[in-house]
Each structure stands twice: as C-alpha cells, then as structure tokens.
Scaffold this motif. Structure first.
Motif, PDB file in Angstrom:
ATOM      1  N   THR A   1       7.953   1.217  -9.343  1.00 30.98           N
ATOM      2  CA  THR A   1       7.852   1.230  -7.894  1.00 30.98           C
ATOM      3  C   THR A   1       8.539   2.448  -7.311  1.00 30.98           C
ATOM      4  O   THR A   1       9.475   2.995  -7.895  1.00 30.98           O
ATOM      5  CB  THR A   1       8.466  -0.051  -7.298  1.00 30.98           C
ATOM      6  OG1 THR A   1       8.262  -0.057  -5.890  1.00 30.98           O
ATOM      7  CG2 THR A   1       9.957  -0.145  -7.587  1.00 30.98           C
TER       8      THR A   1
ATOM      9  N   TYR B   1      12.003   2.234  -1.695  1.00 31.50           N
ATOM     10  CA  TYR B   1      11.574   1.598  -0.446  1.00 31.50           C
ATOM     11  C   TYR B   1      12.516   2.007   0.678  1.00 31.50           C
ATOM     12  O   TYR B   1      13.721   1.759   0.613  1.00 31.50           O
ATOM     13  CB  TYR B   1      11.561   0.077  -0.618  1.00 31.50           C
ATOM     14  CG  TYR B   1      11.185  -0.694   0.632  1.00 31.50           C
ATOM     15  CD1 TYR B   1       9.994  -0.450   1.298  1.00 31.50           C
ATOM     16  CD2 TYR B   1      12.039  -1.678   1.139  1.00 31.50           C
ATOM     17  CE1 TYR B   1       9.646  -1.163   2.436  1.00 31.50           C
ATOM     18  CE2 TYR B   1      11.708  -2.402   2.275  1.00 31.50           C
ATOM     19  CZ  TYR B   1      10.509  -2.140   2.923  1.00 31.50           C
ATOM     20  OH  TYR B   1      10.176  -2.840   4.054  1.00 31.50           O
TER      21      TYR B   1
ATOM     22  N   GLN C   1       7.661 -10.962  -6.011  1.00 35.94           N
ATOM     23  CA  GLN C   1       7.428  -9.895  -5.036  1.00 35.94           C
ATOM     24  C   GLN C   1       8.751  -9.386  -4.473  1.00 35.94           C
ATOM     25  O   GLN C   1       8.936  -8.187  -4.267  1.00 35.94           O
ATOM     26  CB  GLN C   1       6.525 -10.381  -3.909  1.00 35.94           C
ATOM     27  CG  GLN C   1       6.112  -9.231  -2.976  1.00 35.94           C
ATOM     28  CD  GLN C   1       5.273  -9.710  -1.801  1.00 35.94           C
ATOM     29  OE1 GLN C   1       5.383 -10.850  -1.382  1.00 35.94           O
ATOM     30  NE2 GLN C   1       4.442  -8.833  -1.272  1.00 35.94           N
TER      31      GLN C   1
ATOM     32  N   ARG D   1      10.526  -5.548  -4.445  1.00 31.13           N
ATOM     33  CA  ARG D   1      11.032  -4.865  -3.253  1.00 31.13           C
ATOM     34  C   ARG D   1      12.518  -4.537  -3.400  1.00 31.13           C
ATOM     35  O   ARG D   1      12.962  -3.444  -3.048  1.00 31.13           O
ATOM     36  CB  ARG D   1      10.794  -5.734  -2.017  1.00 31.13           C
ATOM     37  CG  ARG D   1      11.064  -4.991  -0.718  1.00 31.13           C
ATOM     38  CD  ARG D   1      10.862  -5.868   0.496  1.00 31.13           C
ATOM     39  NE  ARG D   1       9.511  -6.359   0.626  1.00 31.13           N
ATOM     40  CZ  ARG D   1       9.099  -7.109   1.650  1.00 31.13           C
ATOM     41  NH1 ARG D   1       9.952  -7.453   2.606  1.00 31.13           N
ATOM     42  NH2 ARG D   1       7.858  -7.522   1.712  1.00 31.13           N
TER      43      ARG D   1
ATOM     44  N   ILE E   1      -0.001 -10.056  -7.026  1.00 27.72           N
ATOM     45  CA  ILE E   1       0.576  -9.095  -6.078  1.00 27.72           C
ATOM     46  C   ILE E   1      -0.168  -7.767  -6.150  1.00 27.72           C
ATOM     47  O   ILE E   1      -0.544  -7.188  -5.120  1.00 27.72           O
ATOM     48  CB  ILE E   1       2.075  -8.899  -6.374  1.00 27.72           C
ATOM     49  CG1 ILE E   1       2.852 -10.173  -6.038  1.00 27.72           C
ATOM     50  CG2 ILE E   1       2.638  -7.723  -5.582  1.00 27.72           C
ATOM     51  CD1 ILE E   1       4.293 -10.159  -6.512  1.00 27.72           C
ATOM     52  N   ASP E   2      -0.393  -7.291  -7.369  1.00 31.88           N
ATOM     53  CA  ASP E   2      -1.109  -6.015  -7.542  1.00 31.88           C
ATOM     54  C   ASP E   2      -2.539  -6.106  -7.020  1.00 31.88           C
ATOM     55  O   ASP E   2      -3.026  -5.170  -6.358  1.00 31.88           O
ATOM     56  CB  ASP E   2      -1.116  -5.607  -9.014  1.00 31.88           C
ATOM     57  CG  ASP E   2       0.267  -5.186  -9.518  1.00 31.88           C
ATOM     58  OD1 ASP E   2       1.115  -4.862  -8.670  1.00 31.88           O
ATOM     59  OD2 ASP E   2       0.480  -5.196 -10.740  1.00 31.88           O
TER      60      ASP E   2
ATOM     61  N   ASN F   1      -2.494  -6.126  -3.166  1.00 24.93           N
ATOM     62  CA  ASN F   1      -2.139  -4.794  -2.663  1.00 24.93           C
ATOM     63  C   ASN F   1      -3.260  -3.790  -2.863  1.00 24.93           C
ATOM     64  O   ASN F   1      -3.470  -2.901  -2.030  1.00 24.93           O
ATOM     65  CB  ASN F   1      -0.860  -4.293  -3.350  1.00 24.93           C
ATOM     66  CG  ASN F   1       0.386  -4.981  -2.829  1.00 24.93           C
ATOM     67  OD1 ASN F   1       0.431  -5.424  -1.686  1.00 24.93           O
ATOM     68  ND2 ASN F   1       1.413  -5.077  -3.660  1.00 24.93           N
ATOM     69  N   ASN F   2      -3.992  -3.918  -3.966  1.00 25.72           N
ATOM     70  CA  ASN F   2      -5.096  -2.996  -4.270  1.00 25.72           C
ATOM     71  C   ASN F   2      -6.436  -3.461  -3.698  1.00 25.72           C
ATOM     72  O   ASN F   2      -7.476  -2.873  -3.983  1.00 25.72           O
ATOM     73  CB  ASN F   2      -5.228  -2.823  -5.788  1.00 25.72           C
ATOM     74  CG  ASN F   2      -3.997  -2.192  -6.412  1.00 25.72           C
ATOM     75  OD1 ASN F   2      -3.311  -1.398  -5.772  1.00 25.72           O
ATOM     76  ND2 ASN F   2      -3.701  -2.541  -7.659  1.00 25.72           N
ATOM     77  N   LYS F   3      -6.397  -4.558  -2.923  1.00 25.63           N
ATOM     78  CA  LYS F   3      -7.597  -5.126  -2.291  1.00 25.63           C
ATOM     79  C   LYS F   3      -8.666  -5.470  -3.327  1.00 25.63           C
ATOM     80  O   LYS F   3      -9.861  -5.258  -3.126  1.00 25.63           O
ATOM     81  CB  LYS F   3      -8.162  -4.173  -1.240  1.00 25.63           C
ATOM     82  CG  LYS F   3      -7.199  -3.921  -0.086  1.00 25.63           C
ATOM     83  CD  LYS F   3      -7.806  -3.048   1.003  1.00 25.63           C
ATOM     84  CE  LYS F   3      -6.820  -2.847   2.144  1.00 25.63           C
ATOM     85  NZ  LYS F   3      -7.367  -2.001   3.222  1.00 25.63           N
TER      86      LYS F   3
ATOM     87  N   PHE G   1       2.040  -9.743   2.750  1.00 25.20           N
ATOM     88  CA  PHE G   1       0.891  -8.855   2.600  1.00 25.20           C
ATOM     89  C   PHE G   1       0.290  -8.594   3.976  1.00 25.20           C
ATOM     90  O   PHE G   1      -0.029  -9.527   4.718  1.00 25.20           O
ATOM     91  CB  PHE G   1      -0.160  -9.478   1.680  1.00 25.20           C
ATOM     92  CG  PHE G   1       0.344  -9.771   0.289  1.00 25.20           C
ATOM     93  CD1 PHE G   1       0.598  -8.743  -0.603  1.00 25.20           C
ATOM     94  CD2 PHE G   1       0.589 -11.073  -0.116  1.00 25.20           C
ATOM     95  CE1 PHE G   1       1.080  -9.011  -1.880  1.00 25.20           C
ATOM     96  CE2 PHE G   1       1.062 -11.351  -1.385  1.00 25.20           C
ATOM     97  CZ  PHE G   1       1.308 -10.322  -2.271  1.00 25.20           C
ATOM     98  N   HIS G   2       0.088  -7.333   4.310  1.00 24.06           N
ATOM     99  CA  HIS G   2      -0.315  -6.973   5.672  1.00 24.06           C
ATOM    100  C   HIS G   2      -1.820  -7.010   5.895  1.00 24.06           C
ATOM    101  O   HIS G   2      -2.267  -6.831   7.027  1.00 24.06           O
ATOM    102  CB  HIS G   2       0.235  -5.588   6.020  1.00 24.06           C
ATOM    103  CG  HIS G   2       1.717  -5.594   6.235  1.00 24.06           C
ATOM    104  ND1 HIS G   2       2.407  -4.567   6.828  1.00 24.06           N
ATOM    105  CD2 HIS G   2       2.661  -6.539   5.945  1.00 24.06           C
ATOM    106  CE1 HIS G   2       3.696  -4.863   6.889  1.00 24.06           C
ATOM    107  NE2 HIS G   2       3.869  -6.045   6.350  1.00 24.06           N
ATOM    108  N   ASN G   3      -2.612  -7.234   4.831  1.00 21.62           N
ATOM    109  CA  ASN G   3      -4.066  -7.267   5.027  1.00 21.62           C
ATOM    110  C   ASN G   3      -4.616  -8.689   5.051  1.00 21.62           C
ATOM    111  O   ASN G   3      -5.820  -8.892   5.146  1.00 21.62           O
ATOM    112  CB  ASN G   3      -4.769  -6.447   3.933  1.00 21.62           C
ATOM    113  CG  ASN G   3      -6.205  -6.119   4.304  1.00 21.62           C
ATOM    114  OD1 ASN G   3      -6.491  -5.682   5.417  1.00 21.62           O
ATOM    115  ND2 ASN G   3      -7.127  -6.330   3.371  1.00 21.62           N
TER     116      ASN G   3
END
Length: 646
Positions: free
Chosen positions: A114, A117, A180, A184, A442-443, A446-448, A465-467
């Motif tokens: 990662t 952050y 997750q 972070r 998680i991946d 994040n990678n949609k 997750f923001h999407n």
C-alpha cells in the motif's frame, strides 16, 4: 533447590508448584511446559522461590517457552480482576489470555502492499482530538454518524500517542473489520503495526504478543482478546464499533473487553476511546451522566450527504427482491456504481417444511431448523451438525418437502438470474472461511470488479468504499422480535450500520429497506436516521422494565443431556440463591424457566436471570453456587453482564 508457582489451564484458582531444573532459566512472567498427570500443559509462571512445599511429591518443569518475561504484575492484576468479575478461575483466565504453544509457521507477511495514506482532520475532528489528548487518562465516547471520519480521528490520536513514546491497542469487533482497517493503518504506521486475532497461527500470535510487550511494535489492531496484550507504557485503547456484541466472550471466562479496557485505564493510567455511529444504550447513558467524556461528529467527512432511506412492504412483493429494489439496482449499476444487499441469514434456505404433516426438519441435537445449503447438506448453525438432504420427511415419511425462505446463497443465485451480466460476490461465514476472502473482496470493490455484494451482517461492520451508492436490506424483520430486551437495539444498530455503507463519497446514496411491518416504530427512527430519538424511546422502556443501564444482570444457565436432571439442578440453584440473597435490597430473581433455545448441542437448557446493582454479594454467592450445585450431569454456566438472553 528453586521452585516455580505456575498457573495452569484448569478451572482452579490455585497455582501449582514445580521444581526448576538446573539447565533451565525460569523467571516470573514467562510461559513453561509442565507434566500434569499424563498430559503436558502450558502454564504461566507466577513467581519463583526456594520454599519447598510439603505434603506431596513435586514434578519438574519440562521446558521454557520464552527467553524473557511476556507479562508483568499488571497482567496478573488484570487476570485476577477478570476472574473475580466474571466468576471464573485464574487458571482459565491465564490460559485464555496468554498465547498458546502449538505447531504452525512464524512467518507473517502483510497481505497487501500500500501507498502511504495522507489525511488531514476537519475542524470538528481536530477539536475532539485535542480535547482527548489534553484530558489525560480517562474514558471517552465518540458518537459520529456513519462516514464522519471516526477512523481518521482514531489514527491521529494513535499517531500522537506513539509520538509521546507510548503504545496503542486498537480493538475491532471481528477479523473481517480488521482486514480493511489493517490496510489503512499499515499505510500510516508501517512496521510499527501488528495484528492479533484468531486468523494467525499460534506462533504468530505469540510473536506479535512479544513484539508489542518489548516495544518493537507500537500499535496492535485486533479482536477482543487483544485487550490482554501487554506493554510497559500503554497510552491509548481504542474500541471501534463499541456497540458490537462481539466484544463479549461467550465461553468461560465470559469477559467483556470493554469493561477490561476501562479497568486497564485505571490500572495503567491510560486513555480509552469508545466510538460508534450507534453507541450501545449503556455507553450513551454513561456519557449523558458524565461517566464518559462525550464527543459528537454530526456530519459526514468531506461534506458527503447522509443516504436517503425508504421502506418497501414485502407483503406486496412476490419474492425476496422487490420491484423497487430491482429498478434501483439496475440504475445504480448503469451509472457505474456498486450495490450491497444485506440478508442476515446464511445458507440457501432456512427451513425444510413437510407439506403433509407441516413439521420442520430439525437438528436432532437442537430445537432449531436445519438450514439447507447449496452443497446439498443440511446444517445446524448452532451446533454444527450436518446431514444430507432427506428424501422423505423424518416425521411422517412424506416426500412432500419444501424449501421455505431464503439465505444468502439463494439470494446470490436469484441475483445472478435477475442480473445475468453483473458480477456478484457473496460474503458470509461460509464464503469467508477461505483465507484471503476479505482482502480479495476489498481489492475487487476498489478495482470495480464486482457490481453487487450479497452478505450477512459481516458487510455492515466498518467497510469504507466510496463507490457503493445503494444498499438493499432484504428482510429487515430478522431478529427484531426475539425474546431478548436488546433485540430492538441490535436491529436498529444493524440497519443503521449497513445503511452507512453507501453514499460515503461524492455520489448520493440510497437505502431500500424491505420489511413485513413497515409501520413498526423502529423504521421511523431508521428512516430519519435519528439515533437520539431511538435512544430516548429505548431508555424509557429499559427504566420501566428495570433493565441495563438501570441495573446489572447475571444469567445462570443449567445444561445437560438429561432434562429431568437439569430441571432438578436449576431448581436447586434457585433455592440456593433465594436463601443466599434473602430480602437483600436491589436483587431480583427471575426464573428458573426454560431458555428460549431450550435444547442446543444435545443439551437441555434452563436459566435464571438475576437483576442486581453493583453488589459484591452476587459475585460471591454465584462463585459459591458453582461449587455447590455443579454435578457431573449438570453444568452451571454463569454469565455476568450477558449481551443476549437466548
């Protein structure tokens, strides 16, 4: 000759004395292996001395597991407090608290790579952070709406604490949440960070314990047992999602990690921070009374809006996914956004019902239905019993067997049928048994690479997750009407927590709650996202019924294979308690009565509920009761401050 007093993993308060052989270096605070009967046990050395006990033949320590101490006097005090508070033996507590010695690899590699952050606190976050740091030791409750940036606040508090040369314990309810969060935190603290939970091998757990004790690791993120990890200079304990029942252990010693954290605060002069978007009623009550310092984050981080929440009457829907939810799902995915479906019931179908005699196919060892799974097996989610799908009804022999209701496996199948081009990921206890499942999810999010996540309450716990812009709660009524005074609180928390998984970025979120009872008062509080109103309603009921936080509760469960013996045993226990307590003010006995789940794992279960104030007499008599009433046929289970009464 030198001797060592050793606590062993046995239900006894006393230590056992062993001879220290000349070839081993044994000191207080280390773990050793010793012979006990025909077994070899791992024990904790309480002290060493040269006073030979008389009256019995001594045995010799077999081996030493640690080069230097892994616990101190503070740990002994913590274990003693745990044993006294939860009516357990010191041997049980020491055994549970310390990492064991078993086979396994000691290599631990971070499951991800990662980038560092970077984050900056908002004005509201910074004010709370400064206040907590300037207060010194003490207990704080941070109530913040979902997505308000509580994690960033915790990280800044941890960073400041480490900067002062102190260490940090960061507790989370379950391993799923730690994955997750671990990623972070690792991006902020790097090699100063370690994890501690049951997903590690025993040797890895022991290594991480020692690294934290020695100061090599400055911050640990872990589940409830992490509250026992030792540090010479503990500065901060963070309890994330403090409302979660997972902080309470369900087997002896039945400790609460939250209560032990507060004890450590006093013992070690450190700071405790509890945080949640739906604080437990008891914690919020304590904050209102000034027992906990209270802080509030009213808005989402980065000006993100709270999601819109609507209810759908399932009585008007033909199946588990309503037309309204289907339309919202199609629109969200068309916009390139992601969706979460919550169904708090795993498996394929929870009930196999005979169309002829109308009886359910039940577990032979429990009074619950067997749950059908997509691998063709019927499983009991309480005792683990499994069998093949029967061709005929065990009660009447009819072949008219029908799968009733839906679990996550069936919903996954249904979603794939309704949306054949979409990518679906199921997250529940069955799918997550495979190592790396959480990191994979998680991946993929994040990678949609996933459009819809179908899961149980696991998906409600802290994922960020923001999407994700749509949450569908498929059967909000599950668990709402259980015979437990906390059932409404648990349901409200679950709905609010999973609702908080959406709309955390710049895109607006929407929550569709499917229910058979849309007029229930609870949904008014959920739709308005008003924790305060829910609390005021709930606290009035608690006071009226004299339940926590207005009293404390102890639960005694008598269980055994022979129902008549169990009934006799629980009645003997009730008689003992009535005599012991007499007319003592502030103590109330309820029962004995059959437990709501009267038979589990082949054992019949009857219970007694004791309501009491903070009374040492209760703990004294309960400890005595276990010695007086326990027999080889009836086991007496004592739970102080239980989180469920089923």
């Amino acid at each position: 000759m030198n001797y060592a007093d050793v606590f062993l993993p046995l239900p006894q308060d006393e230590f056992f004395t062993y001879i220290i052989p000349d070839n081993l270096r044994v000191t207080a605070g280390i773990r050793v292996t010793v012979p006990f009967g025909k077994r070899v046990l791992t024990g904790a050395v309480f002290r060493t001395h040269n006073n030979k006990p008389s009256g019995f033949q001594l045995k010799t320590i077999s081996d030493v597991l640690d080069d230097s101490p892994v616990f101190s006097d503070k740990f002994i005090k913590l274990c003693s407090y745990t044993a006294d508070t939860y009516c357990a033996s010191r041997g049980e507590v020491f055994s549970m608290a310390l990492p064991g010695r078993k086979s396994g690899t000691s290599r631990y590699k971070e499951p991800f790579s990662t980038e560092p952050y970077q984050f900056k606190l908002s004005e509201a976050q910074q004010k709370i952070c400064d206040t907590i740091l300037n207060t010194g030791s003490g207990a704080h409750l941070v109530y913040g709406v979902t997505g308000s940036g509580k994690t960033e606040l915790y990280m800044d508090l941890a960073r400041s604490t480490i900067g002062m040369g102190k260490s940090v314990l960061y507790l989370v309810p379950e391993i799923t949440l730690s994955s997750q969060l671990h990623q972070r935190l690792y991006s902020v603290f790097g090699k100063d960070l370690a994890v501690y939970h049951s997903g590690l091998t025993p040797i890895q757990r022991a290594d991480h314990w020692k690294q934290f004790y020695s100061g090599e690791k400055k911050i640990i993120v872990g589940t409830r047992s992490s509250v026992f990890l030792q540090s010479d200079n503990l500065g901060l304990i963070i309890i994330d999602e403090e409302h979660d029942s997972s902080y309470k252990e369900n087997s002896s010693p039945r400790y609460s990690a939250k209560r032990l954290a507060l004890y450590r605060m006093k013992l070690e002069n450190c700071t405790v921070v509890l945080g949640s978007a739906t604080p437990s009623v008891e914690s919020f009550f304590a904050a209102k009374k000034g027992v906990l310092h209270y802080h509030e984050l009213k808005e989402r981080f980065g000006n993100a809006a709270m999601p819109e929440i609507v209810t759908v009457d399932l009585a008007e829907s033909k199946d588990g996914i309503s037309t309204a939810l289907r339309v919202e799902t199609a629109q969200a995915v068309r916009r390139g956004e992601q969706v979460v479906y919550l169904l708090n019931r795993r498996g394929y179908s929870p009930v196999l019902l005979c169309g002829n005699c109308k009886k359910r196919v039940e577990c032979p060892d429990c009074c619950v239905s067997l749950n059908y799974h997509s691998d063709g097996l019927m499983r009991c989610h309480y005792c683990g019993f499994s069998t093949v799908l029967p061709k005929k009804c065990p009660s009447c022999g009819s072949d008219d067997l029908n799968k009733i209701g839906s679990g996550t496996q069936r919903i996954e199948e249904q979603v794939e049928s309704l949306f054949p081009t979409l990518r679906v990921f199921r997250l529940d206890r069955d799918s997550s048994r495979k190592k790396g499942t959480i990191v994979e999810l998680i991946d993929m999010i994040n990678n949609k690479e996933v459009d819809i996540v179908v899961g149980t309450q696991m998906i409600a716990k802290g994922f960020d997750f923001h999407n994700i812009t749509l949450v569908g709660i498929l059967m909000a009524d599950i668990g709402m009407n259980l015979p437990d005074f906390r059932s409404s609180e648990r349901t409200f928390s679950l709905l609010m927590q999973v609702a908080g998984r959406c709309g955390r970025g710049t895109k607006p979120g929407k929550v569709v709650i499917q229910t058979l009872d849309p007029d229930n008062y609870l949904f008014d509080f959920v739709r308005s996202q008003n924790y305060g109103a829910f609390y005021e309603h709930e606290i009035k009921l608690r006071k009226l019924m004299n339940y926590p936080p207005f009293t404390r509760i102890a639960r005694l469960v008598a269980r055994g294979k022979d129902e008549s013996a169990v009934i006799k045993g629980v009645e003997k226990a009730a008689s003992f308690l009535k005599t012991a307590f007499g007319l003592t003010d502030g103590i109330q006995l309820l029962g004995p009565a059959p437990a709501p789940f009267t038979r589990l794992g082949g054992n019949f279960r009857y219970h007694i509920i004791i309501k009491f104030k903070n009374n040492a007499l209760v703990k004294e008599k309960l400890s005595e009761l276990n010695r007086v009433c326990k027999t080889k046929d009836v086991y007496i289970e004592i739970d102080i401050d239980p989180v469920e009464l089923l």
